[in-house]
Motif scaffolding. Structure first.
Motif, short mmCIF file in Angstrom:
data_model
loop_
_atom_site.label_atom_id
_atom_site.label_comp_id
_atom_site.label_asym_id
_atom_site.label_seq_id
_atom_site.Cartn_x
_atom_site.Cartn_y
_atom_site.Cartn_z
N GLN A 6 39.26 57.57 -1.05
CA GLN A 6 37.83 57.78 -1.25
C GLN A 6 37.21 56.46 -1.62
O GLN A 6 37.65 55.79 -2.53
CB GLN A 6 37.63 58.80 -2.38
CG GLN A 6 36.20 59.00 -2.80
CD GLN A 6 35.44 59.82 -1.79
OE1 GLN A 6 35.93 60.08 -0.71
NE2 GLN A 6 34.24 60.21 -2.14
N SER A 75 36.87 55.98 -7.02
CA SER A 75 37.01 57.43 -6.94
C SER A 75 35.85 58.09 -7.67
O SER A 75 35.69 57.92 -8.86
CB SER A 75 38.33 57.87 -7.58
OG SER A 75 38.43 59.26 -7.52
N LYS A 105 43.31 59.74 -2.98
CA LYS A 105 42.19 60.62 -3.24
C LYS A 105 42.70 62.00 -3.64
O LYS A 105 43.71 62.47 -3.12
CB LYS A 105 41.33 60.72 -1.98
CG LYS A 105 40.00 61.41 -2.21
CD LYS A 105 39.14 61.45 -0.98
CE LYS A 105 37.93 62.31 -1.22
NZ LYS A 105 37.12 62.53 -0.03
N GLU B 157 36.14 59.79 5.53
CA GLU B 157 36.21 60.65 4.35
C GLU B 157 34.80 61.03 3.88
O GLU B 157 33.85 60.27 4.07
CB GLU B 157 36.91 59.91 3.21
CG GLU B 157 38.38 59.61 3.45
CD GLU B 157 39.28 60.76 3.02
OE1 GLU B 157 38.77 61.73 2.42
OE2 GLU B 157 40.49 60.68 3.27
#
Lengths: 280, 280
Positions: A6, A75, A105, B157
């Motif tokens: 992420q 994140s 992630k 993502e």
């Protein structure tokens, strides 16, 4: 290729990349945003024109060393809330929420079969339909943004191309059959996990009529586009880019990221910045 | 906008659109495919060059009436097999497989909470990195296509833009920090529910090294690109479009659909047609 982390920014935050040997606690944003220039707005007109300077985006900071230089993976909570996935859709087993080995992630992992439920952005495909100096808009008959104007557009389905999906949505929402002319814009909206892909298109004939999801469909002259009653930021940006291109005498392809202003209401469609505006 | 039907072709098939009043059992394919021209292939070179004529795509047949004219919605098995979704990922209830009211495609619907599990295509984002007349490729260390060459690319993502995702994948797979220059190609692959979004990029410095998913990363001169050892059709098309553009003296943005030849093996990366090739 199938593994991913992420990454929501290049600013300060928790560095979780396994492959970074330095933690950059205070790296600054290295992307250059295009500026939103409302200087050409006149008080007598509801139309809003902004000027974009195409920019380049970089994963590194000039002059810094190659390791510190590398992207900082941050994140943060994403649009797809993984913690809402409580069961495996294939075997029905309960999920646990962990960062899998080799990934970076948080994922929902089935405690029975071990499968991971990945979440990915969705593509919204649509048409900007030109007809004799006018554009076709639909007034929405569904939420969100009921009663506001939009381009015919909707989620791409598995099994169709983006252009096919854009034509299908145009048929469903505006009852119009169109010829797709060229790609016009890709606009990512990371906050909500959507990417708009808009094609320029033209009517094959003058038959159009609202489908069940539309209250009304209408061709608008360019100086009559209802900028104060548009449904989404993406539509606002697309139509402004289109007018800007027409003013310059040449339609181009546009790539950009729509970043909603933190804390703004989803209905405030002008609370955004268009960043990383790139052109071929 | 949020409702959608499955449309996989414009050829004969079961017409299920609620809004069509005529069933077209024998409508012909109305899209014009760009031709795959291998005439410039020389026996002494592994490089394959094809020529694309940009085409337009249309949802109607010229001269036919507006209703019969409308897209024919064909229900066929898609890449995302909805029948494999047997449980609700939110409440754990068993699913039923039906076409919901107001929709036209089979969905997995929870028999407890009523939620629908939608399936949508995934975006694969990557970089075509140019450096002093060479391009950076990675030899894959994972399946599928282990040991074959690819551009650094992977699934987008939630929470990142396509350009950010492309830079992240480049870092993960090639250890390279890049500057994204411009969008280069969007290539849909309806059969497998994927859309490739490729950006032109340049190295910020000469440091690159294979990540865990790569065996090797290497800069290839344009006449040394290993066309006989590429991993995917999408990469084959992207690199050919790039060489074709260079030959013409101008890099452009390309939109197209990669339709795999029916019955061909996934590993036969040349068993495809590039259809609906559009340019701004």
């Amino acid at each position: 290729m199938l593994k991913a982390v992420q990454i929501l920014g290049w600013s300060s935050g928790l560095t979780i990349s396994q492959r970074l040997t330095k933690t950059r606690k205070s790296s600054t944003v290295s992307f250059i945003s295009s500026s939103l220039n409302l200087s050409s707005v006149t008080s007598s007109s509801p139309r809003r024109i902004f000027s974009f300077k195409p920019t380049r985006m970089s994963s590194s900071l000039p002059g810094s060393d190659p390791v510190a230089n590398s992207p900082t993976f941050v994140s943060v909570q994403s649009a797809g809330d993984v913690r809402k996935i409580k069961f495996c859709q294939w075997c029905g087993g309960p999920t646990k929420h962990e960062i899998p080995d080799g990934e970076e992630k948080l994922r929902a992992i089935c405690t029975h079969c071990g499968k991971i439920a990945y979440q990915n952005p969705k593509m919204v495909v649509g048409c900007l339909i030109e007809h004799e100096g006018k554009v076709l808009l639909c007034k929405r008959n569904i939420q969100p943004s009921h009663g506001l104007w939009t381009l015919p557009a909707g989620y791409l389905e598995v099994g169709e191309s983006a252009a096919q999906g854009a034509m299908r949505e145009t048929w469903e929402e505006a009852g119009a059959t169109v010829e797709v002319i060229s790609p016009f814009a890709q606009l990512d909206i990371p906050l909500i996990g959507q990417t708009y892909v808009i094609f320029l298109a033209k009517l094959k004939n003058l038959h159009f009529a609202p489908g069940p999801e539309s209250l009304e469909c209408r061709l608008f002259a360019l100086d009559e586009i209802p900028f104060d009653s548009l449904a989404f930021s993406s539509i606002y940006v697309t139509l402004n880019l289109y007018l800007e291109d027409l003013k310059k005498g040449k339609l181009k392809f546009h790539y950009g990221t729509i970043n909603k202003r933190p804390g703004s209401s989803p209905s405030d469609i002008r609370a955004f910045s268009l960043d990383y505006h790139l052109q071929p």
